[in-house]
Write a protein that holds these residues in place. Sequence first.
Motif, PDB file in Angstrom:
ATOM      1  N   ALA A   1      13.084 -11.532  64.546  1.00 38.16           N
ATOM      2  CA  ALA A   1      12.656 -12.689  64.451  1.00 38.16           C
ATOM      3  C   ALA A   1      11.889 -13.274  63.087  1.00 38.16           C
ATOM      4  CB  ALA A   1      11.403 -12.304  65.399  1.00 38.16           C
ATOM      5  N   MET A   2      11.948 -12.773  62.714  1.00 36.74           N
ATOM      6  CA  MET A   2      10.728 -12.872  60.988  1.00 36.74           C
ATOM      7  C   MET A   2      12.502 -12.948  60.409  1.00 36.74           C
ATOM      8  SD  MET A   2       8.568 -12.172  60.619  1.00 36.74           S
ATOM      9  CE  MET A   2       8.202 -12.381  58.607  1.00 36.74           C
ATOM     10  N   ALA A   3      14.047 -12.453  59.860  1.00 38.91           N
ATOM     11  CA  ALA A   3      14.625 -13.064  58.887  1.00 38.91           C
ATOM     12  C   ALA A   3      14.742 -14.483  60.121  1.00 38.91           C
ATOM     13  CB  ALA A   3      16.017 -13.346  59.165  1.00 38.91           C
ATOM     14  N   PHE A   4      14.404 -15.452  61.276  1.00 42.78           N
ATOM     15  CA  PHE A   4      15.224 -16.458  61.427  1.00 42.78           C
ATOM     16  C   PHE A   4      13.848 -17.596  60.767  1.00 42.78           C
ATOM     17  CE2 PHE A   4      14.764 -19.846  64.408  1.00 42.78           C
ATOM     18  CZ  PHE A   4      16.316 -20.239  64.724  1.00 42.78           C
TER      19      PHE A   4
ATOM     20  N   SER B   1      20.617  -7.982  64.012  1.00 47.57           N
ATOM     21  CA  SER B   1      19.292  -7.504  64.581  1.00 47.57           C
ATOM     22  C   SER B   1      19.701  -8.155  65.674  1.00 47.57           C
ATOM     23  CB  SER B   1      18.006  -8.652  63.819  1.00 47.57           C
ATOM     24  OG  SER B   1      18.126  -7.461  62.345  1.00 47.57           O
ATOM     25  N   ALA B   2      19.941  -9.325  66.542  1.00 50.01           N
ATOM     26  CA  ALA B   2      19.477  -9.769  67.905  1.00 50.01           C
ATOM     27  C   ALA B   2      20.286  -9.133  68.245  1.00 50.01           C
ATOM     28  CB  ALA B   2      20.106 -11.748  67.814  1.00 50.01           C
ATOM     29  N   ALA B   3      21.598  -8.780  67.791  1.00 51.12           N
ATOM     30  CA  ALA B   3      22.638  -8.111  68.427  1.00 51.12           C
ATOM     31  C   ALA B   3      22.581  -6.649  69.262  1.00 51.12           C
ATOM     32  CB  ALA B   3      24.511  -7.889  67.988  1.00 51.12           C
TER      33      ALA B   3
ATOM     34  N   VAL C   1      12.209 -16.154  72.864  1.00 52.87           N
ATOM     35  CA  VAL C   1      10.634 -16.193  72.607  1.00 52.87           C
ATOM     36  C   VAL C   1      10.566 -16.704  71.544  1.00 52.87           C
ATOM     37  CG1 VAL C   1       8.766 -15.222  73.403  1.00 52.87           C
ATOM     38  CG2 VAL C   1      10.213 -16.283  75.586  1.00 52.87           C
ATOM     39  N   ILE C   2      11.209 -15.767  70.852  1.00 47.45           N
ATOM     40  CA  ILE C   2      10.259 -14.770  69.644  1.00 47.45           C
ATOM     41  C   ILE C   2      11.445 -15.922  68.352  1.00 47.45           C
ATOM     42  CG2 ILE C   2      10.239 -12.511  70.422  1.00 47.45           C
ATOM     43  CD1 ILE C   2      13.250 -11.444  68.647  1.00 47.45           C
ATOM     44  N   MET C   3      12.815 -16.328  68.583  1.00 46.48           N
ATOM     45  CA  MET C   3      12.819 -17.137  67.354  1.00 46.48           C
ATOM     46  C   MET C   3      12.849 -18.291  67.621  1.00 46.48           C
ATOM     47  SD  MET C   3      16.867 -15.537  68.113  1.00 46.48           S
ATOM     48  CE  MET C   3      17.630 -16.353  66.228  1.00 46.48           C
ATOM     49  N   GLY C   4      12.355 -18.699  69.153  1.00 42.71           N
ATOM     50  CA  GLY C   4      11.629 -20.230  69.230  1.00 42.71           C
ATOM     51  C   GLY C   4      10.781 -20.684  68.338  1.00 42.71           C
ATOM     52  N   TYR C   5       9.391 -19.249  68.837  1.00 45.12           N
ATOM     53  CA  TYR C   5       8.167 -19.182  67.508  1.00 45.12           C
ATOM     54  C   TYR C   5       8.338 -19.873  65.849  1.00 45.12           C
ATOM     55  CZ  TYR C   5       4.432 -18.160  64.065  1.00 45.12           C
ATOM     56  OH  TYR C   5       4.000 -18.095  63.058  1.00 45.12           O
TER      57      TYR C   5
ATOM     58  N   ALA D   1       5.598 -13.865  71.856  1.00 42.66           N
ATOM     59  CA  ALA D   1       6.487 -13.547  71.004  1.00 42.66           C
ATOM     60  C   ALA D   1       5.768 -11.986  70.686  1.00 42.66           C
ATOM     61  CB  ALA D   1       7.027 -13.767  69.920  1.00 42.66           C
ATOM     62  N   LEU D   2       4.978 -11.413  70.023  1.00 38.08           N
ATOM     63  CA  LEU D   2       4.598  -9.491  69.465  1.00 38.08           C
ATOM     64  C   LEU D   2       4.294  -9.224  71.389  1.00 38.08           C
ATOM     65  CD1 LEU D   2       3.886 -10.810  67.292  1.00 38.08           C
ATOM     66  CD2 LEU D   2       2.644  -9.180  66.530  1.00 38.08           C
TER      67      LEU D   2
END
Length: 282
Positions: A54-57, A94-96, A119-123, A140-141
């Motif tokens: 999530a944070m890297a994206f 990380s996603a994998a 959800v976490i990447m859509g933010y 997300a959290l």
Amino acid sequence: MRKLRIILEMIKFEHTVFALPFAIMSAFIAAEGLPSLAKLGWILVAMVGARSCAMAFNRLADAEIDSKNPRTVTRAIPAGLITKGSVWVFTIVSAALLVFAAWRLNPLAFALSPVALLVIMGYSYTKRFTALSHFWLGLALSISPVGAWIAIKGQFDWTPIILCNVVLLWTAGFDIIYACQDVNFDRKHGLHSIPARIGVRWALWLSSALHVIAVGLLFSIPLLTELGLFYHIGVGIVVLIFIYEHAIVKPNDLSRVNLAFFTLNGMISLVLMALSIADILS
């Protein structure tokens, strides 16, 4: 290793502490004691994978915006310390990791892992079109306690749903505080946030209201579980931290936002987790 260190610093890896304690707390409540170490281990792997992805994206999605904001221009991508290609590799790995950990836990966790990633990447794109982006971050959290519960029980229940809403409101509240730093920048560049929409003073009031509701939900959890004295002490400490957090951030003085955002909220999740576990194991 140098690239990895830069990426871990860029995504503030240490701030995994925000959501992870709620996941561990949820796992202990679901197990009504000490969960199996194998399940705890895979929950930890899933959490690290999800948060890192999530944070890297987010850093990839916001690279152009970060390059224009004086507060964020020194971040790794706009500063040229790391390439987008390297961050993409880290994001995919990380996603994998999240998906693999979910597969190792149980079929329901595995089936829901793509939803969690969405959800976490859509933010990262929400502030481009809605001031409610703080609540998407909260969502997300808030996946963390539900995911941990499913990892242990293999099903939904009311307790993790309440914990989910606690984390959602808590996160949205402290993210509103953090966004107060960028009001002028957001307005100038057409980005959406609650402070930019209603002003810093009213935004801080809303943040306080969200945290009051979150505390109310925390007090309701013992009605569904056997949590007792230690848990209530933990919630009492959380209340005191909330009071201090909102006392040190004022509309005309945002100098201690980082203390309120990072240090105090990390304390909230750790204290609540520790005393909840102490209650369950006592």
